[in-house]
Design a protein around this motif. Structure first.
Motif, PDB file in Angstrom:
ATOM      1  N   VAL A 399       1.020  -1.084  -0.067  1.00 14.11           N
ATOM      2  CA  VAL A 399      -0.166  -0.147  -0.075  1.00 14.11           C
ATOM      3  C   VAL A 399       0.767   1.286  -0.010  1.00 14.11           C
ATOM      4  CG1 VAL A 399      -1.755   1.222   1.329  1.00 14.11           C
ATOM      5  CG2 VAL A 399      -1.611  -1.221   1.342  1.00 14.11           C
ATOM      6  N   VAL A 400       0.422   2.102  -0.927  1.00 15.32           N
ATOM      7  CA  VAL A 400       1.465   3.234  -1.109  1.00 15.32           C
ATOM      8  C   VAL A 400       0.746   4.686  -0.929  1.00 15.32           C
ATOM      9  CG1 VAL A 400       3.221   2.209  -2.510  1.00 15.32           C
ATOM     10  CG2 VAL A 400       1.166   3.181  -3.447  1.00 15.32           C
ATOM     11  N   THR A 401      -0.455   4.548  -0.835  1.00  9.28           N
ATOM     12  CA  THR A 401      -1.576   5.666  -0.489  1.00  9.28           C
ATOM     13  C   THR A 401      -1.654   6.168   0.855  1.00  9.28           C
ATOM     14  OG1 THR A 401      -3.151   4.526  -1.165  1.00  9.28           O
ATOM     15  CG2 THR A 401      -2.285   6.065  -2.980  1.00  9.28           C
ATOM     16  N   ASP A 402      -2.355   7.197   1.115  1.00  8.12           N
ATOM     17  CA  ASP A 402      -2.825   7.523   2.432  1.00  8.12           C
ATOM     18  C   ASP A 402      -3.757   6.347   2.830  1.00  8.12           C
ATOM     19  OD1 ASP A 402      -1.161   9.517   2.669  1.00  8.12           O
ATOM     20  OD2 ASP A 402      -2.410  11.051   2.019  1.00  8.12           O
ATOM     21  N   ARG A 403      -4.772   6.199   1.796  1.00 11.96           N
ATOM     22  CA  ARG A 403      -5.798   5.280   2.294  1.00 11.96           C
ATOM     23  C   ARG A 403      -5.552   3.831   1.894  1.00 11.96           C
ATOM     24  NH1 ARG A 403     -10.449   2.987  -0.027  1.00 11.96           N
ATOM     25  NH2 ARG A 403     -10.343   4.048  -2.054  1.00 11.96           N
ATOM     26  N   VAL A 485     -13.555   4.981 -10.121  1.00 11.76           N
ATOM     27  CA  VAL A 485     -12.222   4.265  -9.699  1.00 11.76           C
ATOM     28  C   VAL A 485     -12.019   4.693  -8.038  1.00 11.76           C
ATOM     29  CG1 VAL A 485     -10.008   3.725  -9.985  1.00 11.76           C
ATOM     30  CG2 VAL A 485     -11.646   3.805 -12.013  1.00 11.76           C
ATOM     31  N   THR A 486     -12.083   3.489  -7.318  1.00 11.27           N
ATOM     32  CA  THR A 486     -11.557   3.905  -5.901  1.00 11.27           C
ATOM     33  C   THR A 486     -10.327   3.147  -5.320  1.00 11.27           C
ATOM     34  OG1 THR A 486     -12.857   1.987  -5.159  1.00 11.27           O
ATOM     35  CG2 THR A 486     -14.015   3.962  -5.187  1.00 11.27           C
ATOM     36  N   VAL A 500       2.476  10.160  -8.903  1.00 10.26           N
ATOM     37  CA  VAL A 500       1.275   9.127  -9.191  1.00 10.26           C
ATOM     38  C   VAL A 500       0.587   8.844  -7.715  1.00 10.26           C
ATOM     39  CG1 VAL A 500       0.512   7.164  -9.920  1.00 10.26           C
ATOM     40  CG2 VAL A 500       2.247   8.297 -11.451  1.00 10.26           C
ATOM     41  N   ILE A 501       1.328   8.649  -6.849  1.00  8.02           N
ATOM     42  CA  ILE A 501       0.835   8.486  -5.536  1.00  8.02           C
ATOM     43  C   ILE A 501       0.235   9.898  -4.989  1.00  8.02           C
ATOM     44  CG2 ILE A 501       1.524   8.161  -3.099  1.00  8.02           C
ATOM     45  CD1 ILE A 501       3.714   6.385  -4.325  1.00  8.02           C
ATOM     46  N   VAL A 502       0.718  11.049  -5.256  1.00 15.17           N
ATOM     47  CA  VAL A 502       0.050  12.239  -4.830  1.00 15.17           C
ATOM     48  C   VAL A 502      -1.188  12.572  -5.526  1.00 15.17           C
ATOM     49  CG1 VAL A 502       0.223  14.856  -5.014  1.00 15.17           C
ATOM     50  CG2 VAL A 502       2.224  13.479  -4.150  1.00 15.17           C
ATOM     51  N   ALA A 503      -1.279  12.393  -6.635  1.00 16.68           N
ATOM     52  CA  ALA A 503      -2.484  12.361  -7.481  1.00 16.68           C
ATOM     53  C   ALA A 503      -3.346  11.385  -7.080  1.00 16.68           C
ATOM     54  CB  ALA A 503      -2.137  11.878  -9.014  1.00 16.68           C
ATOM     55  N   CYS A 504      -3.219  10.061  -6.568  1.00 18.29           N
ATOM     56  CA  CYS A 504      -4.061   9.300  -6.011  1.00 18.29           C
ATOM     57  C   CYS A 504      -4.768   9.775  -4.566  1.00 18.29           C
ATOM     58  CB  CYS A 504      -3.445   7.937  -5.894  1.00 18.29           C
ATOM     59  SG  CYS A 504      -3.463   7.133  -7.358  1.00 18.29           S
ATOM     60  N   LEU A 507      -7.337  12.381  -5.007  1.00 16.80           N
ATOM     61  CA  LEU A 507      -8.681  11.935  -5.315  1.00 16.80           C
ATOM     62  C   LEU A 507      -9.310  10.702  -4.491  1.00 16.80           C
ATOM     63  CD1 LEU A 507      -8.426  11.570  -9.270  1.00 16.80           C
ATOM     64  CD2 LEU A 507      -9.193  13.379  -8.029  1.00 16.80           C
ATOM     65  N   ASN A 508      -8.347  10.729  -3.336  1.00 13.18           N
ATOM     66  CA  ASN A 508      -8.793   9.661  -2.460  1.00 13.18           C
ATOM     67  C   ASN A 508      -9.128   8.156  -2.864  1.00 13.18           C
ATOM     68  OD1 ASN A 508      -9.306   8.920   0.484  1.00 13.18           O
ATOM     69  ND2 ASN A 508     -11.509   8.812  -0.068  1.00 13.18           N
ATOM     70  N   ILE A 509      -7.960   7.948  -3.940  1.00  9.35           N
ATOM     71  CA  ILE A 509      -7.921   6.520  -4.441  1.00  9.35           C
ATOM     72  C   ILE A 509      -6.914   5.706  -3.834  1.00  9.35           C
ATOM     73  CG2 ILE A 509      -7.199   5.369  -6.625  1.00  9.35           C
ATOM     74  CD1 ILE A 509      -8.467   7.479  -8.076  1.00  9.35           C
ATOM     75  N   ALA A 510      -7.176   4.626  -3.411  1.00 12.28           N
ATOM     76  CA  ALA A 510      -6.257   3.585  -2.708  1.00 12.28           C
ATOM     77  C   ALA A 510      -5.358   2.960  -3.661  1.00 12.28           C
ATOM     78  CB  ALA A 510      -6.813   2.594  -1.901  1.00 12.28           C
TER      79      ALA A 510
END
Length: 522
Positions: A399-403, A485-486, A500-504, A507-510
């Motif tokens: 997992v690389v995103t905040d969510r 897309v979530t 790319v991670i920042v962009a996700c 948009l609150n995309i995991a």
């Protein structure tokens, strides 16, 4: 090179497969042709009252070393190889009569290694030495000698002999060509069995023509109707082969298969083999357009077809559960080219038989994917690689995103990942409820593949997205705004991963990384 018809005064018969041999030998004897023979072949002919000169009486040397040495003698090789117009003096001085016809097929090495529990010693004992020597000698000297390896050719040679006109040069050359193919395939299989390397310095291959029709029209046509085509079945050692071959499937009905039918059907089944749950894969033009898993096979079929019903028109439908009456009824009004399933009920076939042009293939139970070697021709040359066999589980995901993704998102991402592996690169797959929503493949731009997948999706519902390779820029993520897309599964590894991670995150995309790329270019 002698190109005139030849007569036969002496024949050497030494075969493993004795089908049709007695009848052929009887014709030879009736024409006054002397027969030399070895071991079990001689005993069979003698038991049928056919006059035979055992090879040990011919060479005056007994068989020895458990039969390993019996035909390797100048009286045999010289009698076959000698040029009648150049070597007559040598033959006479060494008392070597000419052998004009050689009938031989080799020890059953292939059957031996297919048996469960066959030891290396047992396999090695089925490596024929004398047989290939006789065959290659006769084939090399086709100007004077006729060689037979194929039982189907016995009658052709018999007819030529009975006619009294001799065996024509064109036939001798054709039979010699067959003999070289026979020994070449034999040696290739032995090499494959003994070889421990995936990619040896030299790679002899063996293929047999698979007659999907008659000999003049082996496939319906190639990629286009004006192109002739054929399919060859690979021969390899059992433990080094993919346990599934499309050519082993039983064709229950329908028009003759074409080049494209076989390629697309293999692609559908190859995708299907990723799953153990009831599944359906629909393929169009070599790429999946709808894939679904469900508790019931009929539900999987319906959901896979409806995932992209427009693209599914005229496609391939593959199931990993038996096709029953309800499934056949659902498919009845739909036009598609090929249907495959492990089996079909009688009620299902009664419905499908009304679609006379539909090709119906019974696959039997499908094995899961294996780590075998796969290849692709580039002109005359061959590319080989290991199958894209890198199973990804939830524990492999980073997992690389905040969510972090939910359990349901992870399940759908893993499903989409198995599908995206089978879509031509650049490949993007969206999925929800274990069913594909949109597939974008074969694009030179990943952002275009993303846009195509989203365009084909129902953007009003939540879904996940799988990418077969990393996103080189954040524009792919920006294109997902308001898409539904979530969560995203992708290999990672771009120098711009952080963008790319920042962009996700925006948009609150995991998003998770697999660490494994899954390009499919072929």
């Amino acid at each position: 090179m002698n190109t005139q018809p030849t007569t036969v005064k002496r024949a050497l018969l030494s075969v493993s497969d004795k089908t049709g041999l007695v009848e052929f030998a009887e014709i030879l004897v009736s024409l006054g042709i002397e027969i030399i023979s070895t071991g079990g072949t001689a005993r069979l002919l003698e038991s049928k009252g056919i006059a035979v000169l055992p090879v040990e009486h011919y060479t005056h040397i007994p068989e020895m070393m458990d039969g390993r040495v019996k035909t390797m003698h100048p009286a045999i090789t010289g009698g076959i190889l000698g040029l009648r117009d150049r070597h007559a003096t040598d033959a006479e001085s060494h008392q070597i009569p000419w052998i004009d016809l050689v009938v031989c097929n080799l020890y059953p090495f292939a059957k031996t290694i297919e048996k469960v529990g066959t030891t290396l010693d047992e396999a090695v004992e089925q490596i024929d030495i004398g047989g290939p020597t006789m065959l290659r000698s006769a084939a090399k000297n086709f100007g004077w000698v006729t060689v037979l390896v194929d039982i189907a050719d016995y009658s052709i040679v018999a007819d030529s002999l009975v006619s009294g006109k001799g065996i024509p040069f064109t036939l001798r050359k054709k039979l010699a060509t067959k003999a070289f193919a026979h020994t070449g395939a034999y040696d290739a299989l032995i090499h494959r069995y003994l070889n421990e390397e995936h990619f040896p310095l030299e790679l002899p291959l063996s293929f047999d023509l698979h007659e999907a029709g008659n000999s003049e029209n082996l496939l319906r046509y190639g990629e286009n109707p004006h192109q002739k085509a054929a399919v060859y079945k690979g021969r390899t050692a059992k433990d080094k082969a993919d346990p599934f071959s499309l050519l082993d499937c039983k064709v229950l009905q329908g028009k003759q298969l074409s080049f494209n039918n076989l390629g697309d059907t293999y692609g559908a089944i190859d995708t299907l083999r990723e799953f153990t749950e009831p599944a359906c894969v629909v393929v169009k033009h070599a790429s999946p357009c709808g894939v679904s898993l469900a508790k019931e096979p009929l539900e999987a079929l319906k959901k896979a077809f409806m995932a992209d019903s427009l693209s599914a028109f005229g496609g391939i439908v593959s199931l990993n559960r038996p096709c029953d009456e309800a499934m056949a009824s659902y498919l009845a009004p739909i036009f598609f080219e090929v249907l495959t399933a492990p089996s079909f009920t009688d009620a299902a076939m009664a419905i499908l038989k009304k679609k006379k042009n539909l090709r119906v293939l019974e696959t039997g139970k499908l094995p899961l994917q294996t780590n075998h070697i796969v290849g692709r021709f580039i002109g005359n040359d061959l590319l080989l690689q290991e199958k894209d066999y890198a199973p990804i589980s939830a524990s492999d995901l980073k997992v690389v995103t905040d969510r972090a993704p939910s359990k349901k998102e992870v399940e759908n991402m893993l499903f989409a990942w198995k599908v995206v592996k089978h879509v031509k690169s650049n490949a993007i797959v969206t999925a929800a409820d274990m069913t594909t929503c949109g597939i974008g493949g074969g694009q030179v731009s990943r952002v275009d593949a993303t846009k195509i997948a989203i365009m084909k999706s129902d953007t009003t519902k939540p879904m996940v997205l799988a990418s077969d390779a990393f996103f080189p820029f954040r524009d792919n993520i920006d294109a997902l705004e308001s898409s539904g897309v979530t969560a995203i599964i992708q290999p990672g590894g771009s120098i711009r991963d952080q963008e790319v991670i920042v962009a996700c995150n925006e948009l609150n995309i995991a998003m998770v990384f697999t660490g494994t790329r899954s390009f499919l270019h072929g």
